[in-house]
Design an enzyme around this catalytic site. Structure first.
Site, PDB file in Angstrom:
ATOM      1  CG  PHE A  55      29.189  17.357 -85.200  1.00 58.73           C
ATOM      2  CD1 PHE A  55      30.346  16.695 -85.612  1.00 58.73           C
ATOM      3  CD2 PHE A  55      29.314  18.358 -84.252  1.00 58.73           C
ATOM      4  CE1 PHE A  55      31.591  17.033 -85.096  1.00 58.73           C
ATOM      5  CE2 PHE A  55      30.558  18.705 -83.724  1.00 58.73           C
ATOM      6  CZ  PHE A  55      31.692  18.043 -84.156  1.00 58.73           C
ATOM      7  CE  LYS A  68      29.272  25.017 -83.352  1.00 59.32           C
ATOM      8  NZ  LYS A  68      28.962  23.604 -83.215  1.00 59.32           N
ATOM      9  CG  ASP A 112      23.780  18.686 -79.838  1.00 63.18           C
ATOM     10  OD1 ASP A 112      23.875  19.907 -79.603  1.00 63.18           O
ATOM     11  OD2 ASP A 112      24.724  17.995 -80.271  1.00 63.18           O
TER      12      ASP A 112
HETATM   13  C1  LIG Z   1      29.495  22.407 -82.642  1.00 65.34           C
HETATM   14  C2  LIG Z   1      28.587  21.355 -82.156  1.00 65.34           C
HETATM   15  C3  LIG Z   1      28.953  20.500 -81.096  1.00 65.34           C
HETATM   16  C4  LIG Z   1      30.321  20.532 -80.467  1.00 65.34           C
HETATM   17  O1  LIG Z   1      30.608  21.725 -79.842  1.00 65.34           O
HETATM   18  P1  LIG Z   1      32.135  22.056 -79.427  1.00 65.34           P
HETATM   19  O2  LIG Z   1      32.044  23.365 -78.724  1.00 65.34           O
HETATM   20  O3  LIG Z   1      32.912  22.130 -80.719  1.00 65.34           O
HETATM   21  O4  LIG Z   1      32.601  20.956 -78.561  1.00 65.34           O
HETATM   22  C5  LIG Z   1      28.016  19.596 -80.647  1.00 65.34           C
HETATM   23  N1  LIG Z   1      26.793  19.506 -81.198  1.00 65.34           N
HETATM   24  C6  LIG Z   1      26.414  20.308 -82.216  1.00 65.34           C
HETATM   25  C7  LIG Z   1      25.041  20.189 -82.768  1.00 65.34           C
HETATM   26  C8  LIG Z   1      27.293  21.257 -82.737  1.00 65.34           C
HETATM   27  O5  LIG Z   1      26.941  22.024 -83.758  1.00 65.34           O
END
Ligand SMILES: *Cc1c(COP(=O)(O)O)cnc(C)c1O
Length: 397
Positions: A139, A253, A224
């Site tokens: 994701f 986050k 990421d």
């Molecule tokens: C939550 C998340 C995103 C996206 O972040 P947003 O602030 O919702 O755009 C991207 N990568 C990972 C691994 C995430 O957990």
């Protein structure tokens, strides 16, 4: 229920664009491990604002920093430097393996920036290479490019056509990854622990092998760490578990403990943006910078990582204890990013029932539960959570 809540829910349904179903509560207040709704019902929070409020809800140091900054300067325009941005960038760079940072507001934006940076590198340093290899079940966000990077089965035919140039390979499968590398490959993008798919960690030798391949073939390694960063896995950043350093890293986050904030970081050799390539109205927005600075200072002040490792172990141990009665299985994760499988494919029902009992849980897949509490969680709250969860699940057996 107070008279007020049904009224609020009716207004929400009338005026807010539908994106998903939400439980019939309206949250009003947060403090530490707890949220309260408009009926003053208290909830023990094991979702932590979706792996966001790592220091707990409304942490006093963060609230104070936002308050103070909001009375001083909220936005001078992205065309000017501001002091909190300079201070936060310095502290963040000092505490990562990276050389430079660019601030945005959401995880998707940070990843979008990482994709752009990698493509720019391909254009100027690697004969126009542009392909980025990512993993299935990954994701990376909800913009078009990050949705294209994401390896989510349900999104395969959504919002077509996708942004081209993304290739998905199974996670933790080095041969599959190797077989997709071509001269067009510019980067490999990876979550060190896949969060949204249910807390699946990358294996150590897999990550190390990828690092080696990237070095050999001049391919960028992008981590990421939007979910795994800021002590979530028991290290300030998850790459520290693996004995490797990525070339580019994205954060989100937990970085703002709830204030919208994200970051794209890179080593000097890969900072190839030229004038005008990247920007944004809210880049380095002073309130966000003040929040981020307060969060990181607070994390460095306390030994949060050691606490996370200890509480993660304890939570895992407590889950294993109730395994015989509850038939939960397949425990996995790192630190306080933990997942397990339910005996039935009824995650949504389990979450709804737990909410009625005052416990907030997350079910990323019908069969699984993910635990992402604030990192300040204590043994007492873990025991409380286990008690409510056990009660809940026994009702379904
Ligand atoms: C939550 C998340 C995103 C996206 O972040 P947003 O602030 O919702 O755009 C991207 N990568 C990972 C691994 C995430 O957990």
């Amino acid at each position: 229920m107070s008279q007020n809540t049904p009224n609020l829910l009716e207004k929400a349904e009338k005026n807010l664009m539908f994106i998903t179903y939400k439980p019939p509560v309206v949250m009003k207040k947060g403090k530490g491990m707890y949220l309260w709704d408009t009926d003053n019902r208290k909830y023990l929070d094991f979702v932590g604002g979706w792996a966001v409020t790592n220091l707990g809800h409304c942490h006093p140091a963060v609230t104070k920093a936002i308050k103070k900054q909001s009375a001083q300067l909220i936005c001078a325009s992205p065309g000017f430097h501001n002091q909190p941005q300079i201070d936060f960038a310095e502290l963040l760079i000092q505490n990562t393996c990276m050389d430079k940072v660019f601030f945005t507001s959401t995880g998707a934006e940070a990843n979008e920036g990482a994709i752009k940076l990698a493509r720019k590198y391909g254009a100027v340093k690697k004969n126009g290479a542009f392909e980025i290899i990512t993993t299935t079940n990954s994701f990376h966000g909800r913009t078009l490019a990050t949705m294209s990077a994401t390896g989510k089965e349900q999104w395969k035919n959504l919002f077509e056509p996708k942004v081209p140039g993304f290739i998905h390979v199974p996670y933790n499968d080095i041969q599959a990854l190797k077989s997709k590398i071509t001269p067009k490959t510019v980067a490999i993008m990876l979550e060190p622990v896949q969060g949204e798919s249910g807390a699946f960690p990358a294996e150590e030798n897999y990550v190390q092998e990828i690092r080696k391949i990237c070095d050999e073939k001049n391919i960028l390694l992008i981590f990421d760490e939007v979910q795994t960063g800021f002590a979530r896995t028991g290290k300030l950043f998850a790459y520290e578990h693996y004995g490797v350093e990525p070339d580019i890293m994205t954060l989100g986050k937990g970085i703002g403990n709830g204030f919208p904030l994200s970051a794209l970081l890179a080593k000097n050799a890969f900072c190839v943006f030229e004038k005008g390539d990247q920007g944004g109205t809210y880049t380095g927005q002073p309130l966000a910078m003040a929040a981020g600075l307060a969060v990181l200072k607070e994390m460095l002040k306390t030994d949060l990582c050691a606490h996370v490792l200890e509480m993660g172990q304890y939570l895992l141990h407590k889950l294993q204890e109730i395994q015989p009665e509850t038939h939960i299985s397949n425990f996995r994760g790192k630190g306080l990013l933990l997942g397990f499988d339910l005996p039935k494919e009824n995650g949504e029902e389990v979450v709804a029932r737990a909410l009625k009992k005052g416990l907030l849980l997350n079910s990323p897949r019908p069969k699984s539960i993910r635990l992402i509490p604030p990192l300040i969680v204590t043994k007492k709250e873990i025991e409380q959570m286990i008690q409510i969860f056990k009660e809940t699940i026994l009702e379904f057996l």
